[in-house]
Design an enzyme around this catalytic site. Structure first.
Site, mmCIF file in Angstrom:
data_model
loop_
_atom_site.group_PDB
_atom_site.id
_atom_site.type_symbol
_atom_site.label_atom_id
_atom_site.label_comp_id
_atom_site.label_asym_id
_atom_site.label_seq_id
_atom_site.Cartn_x
_atom_site.Cartn_y
_atom_site.Cartn_z
ATOM 1 N N CYS A 122 5.697 -0.281 7.186
ATOM 2 C CA CYS A 122 5.379 0.889 6.363
ATOM 3 C C CYS A 122 6.585 1.241 5.513
ATOM 4 C CB CYS A 122 5.024 2.055 7.284
ATOM 5 S SG CYS A 122 4.615 3.565 6.407
ATOM 6 N N LEU A 123 6.343 1.581 4.248
ATOM 7 C CA LEU A 123 7.455 1.937 3.364
ATOM 8 C C LEU A 123 8.173 3.206 3.835
ATOM 9 C CD1 LEU A 123 5.915 1.139 -0.140
ATOM 10 C CD2 LEU A 123 7.547 -0.214 1.189
ATOM 11 N N GLY A 174 0.825 -1.196 0.000
ATOM 12 C CA GLY A 174 0.000 0.000 0.000
ATOM 13 C C GLY A 174 0.860 1.248 0.000
ATOM 14 N N HIS A 225 -4.566 1.666 7.551
ATOM 15 C CA HIS A 225 -3.189 2.170 7.647
ATOM 16 C C HIS A 225 -2.976 3.316 6.646
ATOM 17 C CE1 HIS A 225 1.349 1.356 7.893
ATOM 18 N NE2 HIS A 225 1.229 2.168 6.863
ATOM 19 N N GLU A 226 -3.429 3.107 5.396
ATOM 20 C CA GLU A 226 -3.216 4.128 4.362
ATOM 21 C C GLU A 226 -4.090 5.358 4.602
ATOM 22 O OE1 GLU A 226 -0.658 3.732 2.699
ATOM 23 O OE2 GLU A 226 -0.389 1.590 3.018
ATOM 24 N N GLN A 263 2.957 9.913 1.305
ATOM 25 C CA GLN A 263 4.297 9.334 1.410
ATOM 26 C C GLN A 263 5.219 9.750 0.266
ATOM 27 O OE1 GLN A 263 2.401 5.282 2.157
ATOM 28 N NE2 GLN A 263 4.353 5.054 3.194
ATOM 29 N N HIS A 296 -2.400 7.685 6.858
ATOM 30 C CA HIS A 296 -1.393 8.525 6.196
ATOM 31 C C HIS A 296 -2.010 9.815 5.662
ATOM 32 C CE1 HIS A 296 2.336 6.273 6.248
ATOM 33 N NE2 HIS A 296 1.787 5.189 5.732
#
Ligand code: NI
Length: 167
Positions: A91-92, A46, A133-134, A51, A137
């Site tokens: 997470c990226l 994701g 989660h996204e 991000q 963000h």
């Protein structure tokens, strides 16, 4: 398409709330395609526009193993949350860090797709976790924010050390 640079925690730009997308035009679709390519190449399941330092309400998710299930959410809103599930998340923007986060076990989300068509999705399991989660963000929140102060300090120290090394 292009691979975009992913902002690394604790960069304060990750705390910027995203604005609604007014119009899905060619530039929006290019951004969506670039975000998908960036997510796949990372690799991750994701990615939120936040991000890649674009503060618009856009998310891409693909929880399949063979990159066959790309889902695009523009202006997503969760309209139902049910149950409780604790899952390990990563997470990226916080590479190499994984920890348990408590979230709703299933959610209903409405959003616009890549073509601007509105859809409603009922999700549970990994997909539900990923959506929540996204969505965080887009509100300027990272999963690390759910951890204890002690853990947050550790993660911050680890990330800063790594960023100094890389610089
Ligand atoms: Ni993330």
């Amino acid at each position: 398409m292009a691979i975009l640079e992913i902002i690394q925690y604790p960069d304060p730009r990750l705390n910027t709330p995203a604005k609604r997308v007014e119009k899905i035009d060619a530039a929006t679709r290019k951004l969506i395609d670039d975000m998908a390519e960036t997510m796949y190449s990372a690799p991750g399941v994701g990615l939120a526009a936040t991000q890649v330092d674009i503060h618009k309400q856009i998310i891409v998710i693909d929880v399949s193993e063979d990159h066959s299930d790309l889902r695009v959410f523009v202006n997503p809103e969760v309209t139902r949350r049910e149950g409780v599930a604790v899952n390990q998340e990563g997470c990226l923007s916080v590479p190499g860090i994984y920890d348990n986060v408590e979230r709703a076990e299933s959610v209903t989300v409405t959003a616009l797709d890549r073509n601007g068509a509105r859809f409603t999705l009922n999700a549970s399991g990994l997909l539900a976790t990923c959506i929540q989660h996204e969505l965080d963000h887009l509100q300027g929140k990272v999963f690390v924010d759910y951890l204890s102060d002690l853990k947050q300090n550790r993660v911050r120290a680890k990330m800063k050390k790594r960023q100094r090394k890389a610089a």
